[in-house]
Enzyme design. Structure first.
Site, mmCIF file in Angstrom:
data_model
loop_
_atom_site.group_PDB
_atom_site.id
_atom_site.type_symbol
_atom_site.label_atom_id
_atom_site.label_comp_id
_atom_site.label_asym_id
_atom_site.label_seq_id
_atom_site.Cartn_x
_atom_site.Cartn_y
_atom_site.Cartn_z
ATOM 1 N N TRP A 130 -38.012 -51.535 32.784
ATOM 2 C CA TRP A 130 -37.229 -52.506 32.020
ATOM 3 C C TRP A 130 -36.341 -51.714 31.064
ATOM 4 C CZ3 TRP A 130 -38.845 -54.991 26.923
ATOM 5 C CH2 TRP A 130 -38.038 -56.100 26.631
ATOM 6 N N ASP A 211 -47.861 -52.447 29.522
ATOM 7 C CA ASP A 211 -47.018 -53.573 29.132
ATOM 8 C C ASP A 211 -47.322 -54.713 30.101
ATOM 9 O OD1 ASP A 211 -45.065 -55.391 28.503
ATOM 10 O OD2 ASP A 211 -43.366 -54.050 28.852
ATOM 11 N N LYS A 246 -43.710 -65.633 28.796
ATOM 12 C CA LYS A 246 -43.593 -66.132 30.181
ATOM 13 C C LYS A 246 -44.748 -67.043 30.538
ATOM 14 C CE LYS A 246 -40.757 -62.570 30.027
ATOM 15 N NZ LYS A 246 -39.341 -62.376 30.215
HETATM 16 C C1 LMR Z 1 -35.859 -59.764 31.339
HETATM 17 O O1 LMR Z 1 -36.121 -58.629 31.744
HETATM 18 O O2 LMR Z 1 -34.915 -60.438 31.790
HETATM 19 C C2 LMR Z 1 -36.714 -60.380 30.270
HETATM 20 O O3 LMR Z 1 -37.783 -59.543 29.989
HETATM 21 C C3 LMR Z 1 -35.972 -60.815 29.084
HETATM 22 C C4 LMR Z 1 -35.414 -59.694 28.265
HETATM 23 O O4 LMR Z 1 -35.610 -59.718 27.042
HETATM 24 O O5 LMR Z 1 -34.789 -58.800 28.801
#
Ligand code: LMR
Length: 395
Positions: A130, A211, A246
């Protein structure tokens, strides 16, 4: 002085979500940000949340500050949700936690603690991960190294590559793992693979930082925590960042938790004290609303059953969409998209180039990240054919 600051580009996820909202195209499809959307394209409020909220409204007597570690019932409920009712580490008192502003706050507090223990510690992150992990953890001074994770050519976890890379992780270094429903790729580790990671951590002395923002959106609440519990049952130290965004739909209420599994109860108390001081210097105390609602849902049997049934329905819908999408994409493109059905949670990569993802956006109003990560929950009966045709056209 401030005038020297330049305008920065939009966030790659939030910026695209905003661009989609602003797009007047009536056929636009929003597959950007990871929020659950129903058939009508709405991110709904859980019925269990509405009921807990009504109780809160009736009973609330103050808006005084929350304590820095947050709501005690929330902490306890989340510890059990993550580690299991019968968890040995819970029984041994080897667990400490604090409520945080969302999963991001949880990651940040985890990072603050790591930095306090060993400044500049190296954190191993999956390739890909992420994108927000890097600024969130990096801004406290931690360093990064990537380990191989997702293999785009066959849409699988490159576990041999992951193991080979993590062999270089030293004692005291941190390995950031996605507890379930990997963001962005949706490809998860098997339980056997989690066990291998636990063995490596045991032998090499690295510390897992898990996470887990999507517990309950993969195979179920218990199943999705099985990898985390494999680590926790065997290792002296594990850090966890959890979120109710979520699985309870509490996105805007910023409801999260940092949890520490420690060597003993004294160390758990020490880490909570450190986390409270870290919270004080970053945001002081967490917001109340979401955590009080979540605590009520976690401790009240009736609300808990309602919440779990809603979560299962949500998950089943996402899995149904995965199957439907495979059928439509295979038919429209003549290619093999079956991998989408094996992946978990909200996200999958479609395997398109950035150029193709940008064309989809510009020419068809189909919004996905440049990496071709889609939020599967953004698909519905009224946009699935349009989406599959648009993908076929850019391919
Ligand atoms: C995402 O990856 O779209 C979500 O986790 C929201 C975010 O804050 O990025």
């Amino acid at each position: 002085m401030l005038e020297s600051l330049e305008r920065l580009p939009d966030d790659p996820i939030l910026g695209l979500a905003a661009a989609c909202r602003a797009d007047p195209n009536p056929n636009k499809v929003d597959l950007t940000i990871g929020i659950y959307m129903d058939e009508q394209g709405i991110c709904p409020v859980f019925e269990a949340v509405k009921q807990a909220q009504q109780i809160l409204m009736a009973q609330e007597v103050t808006k005084a500050y929350m304590p820095p570690a947050g709501d005690a019932a929330f902490n306890l409920g989340m510890q059990k949700l993550l580690l299991g009712e019968g968890s040995a580490v819970l029984a041994d008192g080897r667990v400490g936690s604090i409520q945080t502003p969302g999963g991001c706050g949880a990651l940040r507090i985890g990072a603050e603690i790591i930095q306090a223990a060993a400044p500049g510690t190296r954190v191993w992150v999956s390739d890909p991960t992420w994108p927000v992990h890097i600024p969130l953890l990096g801004s406290v001074g931690l360093q990064f190294e990537t380990y191989r994770y997702y293999e785009p050519s066959d849409h699988s976890v490159n576990f041999d590559g992951m193991v080979a890379d993590l062999k270089r992780a030293q004692a005291g270094e941190i390995v950031l793992l996605h507890g379930c429903c990997h963001n962005p790729c949706g490809a998860d580790l098997s339980l056997t693979q989690w066990q291998t990671i636990a063995n490596m951590a045991q032998q090499q002395g690295f510390i897992p930082f898990v996470d887990i923002a999507y517990q309950g959106l993969g195979d179920g609440l218990e199943q999705d925590a099985a990898g985390l519990r494999t680590l926790v049952d065997q290792l002296p130290e594990v850090i966890v960042a959890a979120s109710c965004s979520k699985n309870m739909g509490l996105y805007r209420e910023r409801t999260g938790l940092t949890l520490f599994v420690c060597k003993d109860a004294d160390n758990a108390a020490a880490l909570v004290s450190q986390a409270k001081v870290a919270a004080r210097r970053v945001y002081s105390m967490p917001p109340a609303h979401g955590a009080i609602i979540a605590a009520r849902i976690l401790e009240d049997e009736t609300l808990n059953a309602l919440w779990q049934s809603e979560l299962v329905a949500m998950c089943e819908r996402i899995n149904g969409l995965r199957a439907a999408l495979v059928g439509k994409l295979n038919a429209s493109t003549g290619r093999d998209f079956n991998f989408i059905q094996n992946e978990k949670g909200m996200f999958s990569f479609l395997g398109l180039s950035a150029e193709q993802a940008i064309r989809l956006r510009k020419e068809y109003g189909v919004y996905m990240l440049d990496s071709s990560r889609i939020n599967v929950a953004g698909v519905n009966a009224s946009n699935i054919d349009y989406l599959a045709d648009a993908v076929a056209k850019v391919l």
